[in-house]
Design a protein around this motif. Structure first.
Motif, PDB file in Angstrom:
ATOM      1  N   LEU A 191       0.850  -1.202   0.000  1.00 60.97           N
ATOM      2  CA  LEU A 191       0.000   0.000   0.000  1.00 60.97           C
ATOM      3  C   LEU A 191       0.878   1.242   0.000  1.00 60.97           C
ATOM      4  CD1 LEU A 191      -2.900   1.246   0.464  1.00 60.97           C
ATOM      5  CD2 LEU A 191      -2.367   1.200   2.891  1.00 60.97           C
ATOM      6  N   SER A 192       0.589   2.197  -0.900  1.00 63.25           N
ATOM      7  CA  SER A 192       1.350   3.456  -0.872  1.00 63.25           C
ATOM      8  C   SER A 192       0.415   4.606  -1.190  1.00 63.25           C
ATOM      9  CB  SER A 192       2.504   3.423  -1.880  1.00 63.25           C
ATOM     10  OG  SER A 192       2.013   3.615  -3.191  1.00 63.25           O
ATOM     11  N   ASP A 244      -1.454   4.732  -4.612  1.00 63.11           N
ATOM     12  CA  ASP A 244      -2.519   3.812  -5.017  1.00 63.11           C
ATOM     13  C   ASP A 244      -3.848   4.548  -5.230  1.00 63.11           C
ATOM     14  OD1 ASP A 244      -1.149   1.354  -5.099  1.00 63.11           O
ATOM     15  OD2 ASP A 244      -1.186   1.215  -2.915  1.00 63.11           O
ATOM     16  N   THR A 268      -8.250   0.921  -4.530  1.00 59.69           N
ATOM     17  CA  THR A 268      -7.257  -0.035  -3.996  1.00 59.69           C
ATOM     18  C   THR A 268      -7.066   0.186  -2.497  1.00 59.69           C
ATOM     19  OG1 THR A 268      -6.124   0.022  -6.126  1.00 59.69           O
ATOM     20  CG2 THR A 268      -4.886  -0.882  -4.287  1.00 59.69           C
ATOM     21  N   LYS A 269      -6.944   1.462  -2.107  1.00 56.27           N
ATOM     22  CA  LYS A 269      -6.738   1.772  -0.681  1.00 56.27           C
ATOM     23  C   LYS A 269      -7.920   1.265   0.155  1.00 56.27           C
ATOM     24  CE  LYS A 269      -3.891   5.898  -1.304  1.00 56.27           C
ATOM     25  NZ  LYS A 269      -3.889   7.347  -1.375  1.00 56.27           N
ATOM     26  N   ILE A 318      -7.763  -2.668   0.346  1.00 58.97           N
ATOM     27  CA  ILE A 318      -6.694  -3.140   1.250  1.00 58.97           C
ATOM     28  C   ILE A 318      -7.038  -2.785   2.696  1.00 58.97           C
ATOM     29  CG2 ILE A 318      -4.259  -2.814   1.893  1.00 58.97           C
ATOM     30  CD1 ILE A 318      -3.616  -2.652  -1.095  1.00 58.97           C
ATOM     31  N   GLY A 319      -7.603  -1.581   2.880  1.00 55.95           N
ATOM     32  CA  GLY A 319      -8.002  -1.151   4.231  1.00 55.95           C
ATOM     33  C   GLY A 319      -9.008  -2.115   4.842  1.00 55.95           C
ATOM     34  N   ILE A 358       1.563  -6.303   5.712  1.00 60.68           N
ATOM     35  CA  ILE A 358       1.355  -5.171   4.802  1.00 60.68           C
ATOM     36  C   ILE A 358       2.684  -4.424   4.652  1.00 60.68           C
ATOM     37  CG2 ILE A 358       0.529  -3.676   6.681  1.00 60.68           C
ATOM     38  CD1 ILE A 358      -0.925  -3.430   3.188  1.00 60.68           C
ATOM     39  N   GLY A 410       4.437  -0.925   3.033  1.00 67.70           N
ATOM     40  CA  GLY A 410       4.010   0.376   2.511  1.00 67.70           C
ATOM     41  C   GLY A 410       4.910   1.519   2.895  1.00 67.70           C
ATOM     42  N   LEU A 422       0.864   4.209   5.565  1.00 65.75           N
ATOM     43  CA  LEU A 422       0.403   3.236   6.565  1.00 65.75           C
ATOM     44  C   LEU A 422      -0.030   3.880   7.872  1.00 65.75           C
ATOM     45  CD1 LEU A 422       2.966   0.284   6.233  1.00 65.75           C
ATOM     46  CD2 LEU A 422       0.624   0.365   5.428  1.00 65.75           C
ATOM     47  N   VAL A 472      -6.211   4.053   8.173  1.00 65.01           N
ATOM     48  CA  VAL A 472      -5.731   2.667   8.100  1.00 65.01           C
ATOM     49  C   VAL A 472      -5.919   1.996   9.463  1.00 65.01           C
ATOM     50  CG1 VAL A 472      -3.739   1.171   7.645  1.00 65.01           C
ATOM     51  CG2 VAL A 472      -4.040   3.270   6.320  1.00 65.01           C
TER      52      VAL A 472
END
Length: 706
Positions: free
Chosen positions: A355-356, A359, A363-364, A367-368, A379, A381, A385, A390
């Motif tokens: 995760l960055s 993204d 996507t965030k 993933i969250g 994870i 990132g 993060l 998050v």
């Protein structure tokens, strides 16, 4: 609340007599590095002299050594003003029992000199004597005083770092007023240690520093400066120990693991772990299994195999039902960690994601949601993060890569996203022991000495930029044989545009010489552009990668065997060593070419020599500390770094360990007496004053109320 007895020291400098708004602004810039916050009296008192001038030598004119600072008792004999509209200096002849001297003044007013040095009278004159044609001369004496005002001439004079517009006289006057405001302070150092070291009190040491009676009083190695350096180290170590006690005391969780996932990872590895890696894993494993929070620094030279150690630690946490986060300083590095760990995680059944900030929102979100529901074990990132959005189901371990690029607050923000979170900090910048202590306190340290089997040492040469054509010719031959080459252009923040232009120009030159086998990576590109150029290089579509220092940390292309570093004299030792570590990652022989623009300064030549002589990162770090000092060693000063004002790690490094032991003992005694990190009793109260004086008062908030 700050104790009221310190109020006089925390007044703004403009409260001192003779300091108006303009001078206060200059002082603030000099003492705090910014004019936005006005400096306080305590900032002025902590402003240490850079050297001292000893004016006690009174040899008489005839015996004055050439180039020496002397003080002479002179009778004024003759004034020789220059002709009108002439640029010639104003000269005054004077004598003592032993001979004659000429005092020389450029662009001086005759009426002022007539008043200051009246004919036939005696004056004490101090300054540098120079001999020309057997005649003594003193250009612009530093002091001229009458015998009655002799006390106004300092026998030993401190010389301070200054700023444009601020005169030494103004600074000395302010310092004199500041010293008068020093309250009576209790002794915070251990009594036996003070006696053993023959230290004066804090107040006496400050007086000796700013009004020295001997040259030793003002010297870096002198007892006064040593005393003050120890105080600063003690404040630093006590603050770090309080932070550490606070992290540890707020309950850790035992995560012993079952060993299943770790066994699967080891089985999937194409090599065996080194002895150093196994030792580090034992130490980290024991920390994770304990019910105290882990706070460990994993130091490993470039290519020593830190990532696999971190992955094994994360597997142990997953075996105990917890999640792990690996935080990297750049997007490229985060994705690279992810790519290198993915096959091992798949083999072991560990669920991993990356995760960055770059993204997409979708996507965030996805993933969250997976993190919050516990569907992700690991994870990877960037600073994305520790955004408040998050959330983790059960965060157990935070691994921070290249720690010095993150402030302390960011580390704490991430570790507060779970219950009893363990923290593992990794760095490939080998940090000398004294710096580990000053930046991390008495943190547990695991060191990965040596490199994985099969790695060959890198051959390093330095070549003048005049021979660049020759180097390009050799690279052409290497590329023809299928080798891969990094070409690094320097990046200096002040002139980013110029440097970018330089990198683009070098890229153009190399394309012209070598053909379309060259790609370019720099900081102004988007993440996709960078990733695309890196992938082309990694997969062999291009053979030469021209880059600014974005490739310094963690870029991993095992079959790259040559690195050319342009303008190597502009880089620090640790950074050159980091860059060199981009090659020598496979089993092929590798080379590093340091291109420099002559003539080299003495320290520039020393840096390149050390690099040619050794591949040992820890040895290089010690040398870098010796050559450049602690301020620069970890790159630019980052948030959370100590920045000592009175202490110097080079001159006073041996006192750091004593301060660490003292701080540890203070807290151990407090724990024994009250079951918590408290500073009570006479010494405890005195130590609280010390923390305020040296700006470490944030640590006081961590003390248990009681």
């Amino acid at each position: 609340m700050r104790p009221t007895r310190l109020d006089s020291l925390f007044m703004p400098v403009s409260a001192l007599p003779g300091i108006g708004p303009k001078i206060a602004k200059l002082l603030s810039g000099l003492l705090t590095g910014t004019q936005e916050r006005e400096a306080r009296v305590v900032d002025l008192l902590m402003h240490a002299p850079s050297s001292v001038i000893d004016r006690r030598l009174r040899p008489g004119i005839a015996r004055a050594p050439d180039g020496a600072i002397v003080t002479l008792e002179l009778v004024i004999d003759e004034h020789r003003p220059p002709p009108r509209n002439s640029r010639a200096p104003y000269k005054i002849l004077a004598h003592d029992e032993s001979g004659i001297i000429e005092l020389v003044f450029f662009r001086a007013r005759g009426d002022f000199l007539a008043r200051t040095l009246p004919l036939g009278e005696m004056r004490l004159v101090s300054g540098k004597v120079e001999w020309f044609n057997e005649r003594a001369q003193m250009v612009h004496p530093d002091y001229v005083v009458s015998p009655e005002d002799a006390q106004g001439l300092p026998a030993v004079e401190p010389v301070y770092p200054l700023t444009a517009g601020l005169s030494p006289k103004t600074l000395r006057k302010a310092m004199k007023a500041a010293l008068k405001l020093l309250p009576t302070l209790p002794e915070w150092q251990d009594g036996a240690f003070v006696q053993q070291q023959r230290f004066a009190s804090f107040t006496e040491a400050l007086h000796a520093l700013h009004y020295p009676e001997t040259a030793e009083d003002g010297a870096l190695e002198g007892k006064a400066r040593q005393r003050l350096a120890y105080d600063e180290f003690l404040a630093n170590q006590l603050a770090l120990a309080l932070v550490r006690a606070s992290i540890r005391d707020h309950g850790g969780i035992s995560r012993p693991g079952t060993g299943d996932l770790r066994q699967k990872i080891l089985a999937a590895l194409p090599f065996e772990l080194t002895e150093a890696q196994n030792t580090a894993l034992d130490e980290i494993g024991a920390d994770l299994a304990s019910d105290k929070k882990m706070l460990r620094l994993l130091q490993g030279d470039v290519g020593a195999g830190k990532t696999i150690v971190a992955l094994m630690a994360m597997a142990q946490v997953a075996e105990s039902g917890g999640q792990s986060a690996l935080m990297a300083p750049t997007d490229i590095l985060a994705r690279q960690h992810y790519a290198s760990m993915l096959p091992l995680c798949e083999a072991a059944g560990l669920r991993i994601a990356v995760l960055s900030g770059k993204d997409t929102a979708k996507t965030k979100r996805e993933i969250g949601a997976a993190l919050a529901s516990g569907e992700i074990d690991v994870i990877v990132g960037t600073h994305a993060l520790f955004q408040s959005t998050v959330e983790f189901a059960l965060l157990g371990l935070v691994v921070v890569d290249e720690q010095h690029r993150f402030g302390v607050h960011q580390r704490l923000a991430l570790s507060q996203k779970g219950q009893g979170v363990d923290v593992l900090v990794m760095t490939a910048t080998p940090i000398p022991r004294t710096l580990v202590l000053s930046y991390f306190g008495d943190m547990d340290v695991s060191r990965l000495l040596g490199k994985p089997a099969g790695r060959q040492p890198i051959k390093t040469v330095s070549v003048s930029l005049d021979r660049i054509g020759e180097i390009v010719g050799r690279i052409k031959a290497a590329v023809a044989q299928g080798q891969k080459v990094y070409w690094v252009c320097p990046l200096v923040e002040e002139s980013e545009k110029i440097d970018l232009a330089a990198a683009e120009e070098r890229f153009g030159d190399l394309v012209h010489s070598l053909g379309p086998v060259v790609s370019l990576v720099h900081g102004r590109q988007s993440a996709d552009e960078k990733q695309s150029a890196m992938t082309d290089f990694k997969e062999g579509r291009t053979r030469v990668l021209v880059a600014t220092t974005v490739i310094e940390v963690g870029v991993d292309v095992p079959d790259a065997t040559i690195i050319v570093i342009e303008h190597a004299e502009r880089f620090g030792l640790a950074q050159l060593h980091q860059l060199r570590g981009r090659v020598g990652r496979g089993d092929g022989a590798s080379s590093c070419v340091l291109l420099y623009k002559g003539p080299l300064s003495e320290s520039g030549a020393a840096r390149l020599n050390i690099l040619r002589q050794t591949n040992d990162g820890f040895l290089i770090a010690e040398e870098d500390l010796r050559l450049r000092g602690e301020g620069e060693l970890l790159g630019t000063r980052q948030s959370g770094t100590p920045g000592f004002r009175l202490a110097s790690l080079e001159a006073h490094g041996d006192l750091m360990a004593a301060a660490r032991d003292d701080a540890r003992l203070v807290l151990a005694n407090a724990e024994a007496q009250s079951g918590g990190a408290q500073l009570s009793g006479p010494r405890g109260e005195a130590l609280r004053l010390l923390l305020y004086l040296f700006g470490r008062d944030a640590a006081i908030q961590l003390l248990r109320a009681g």
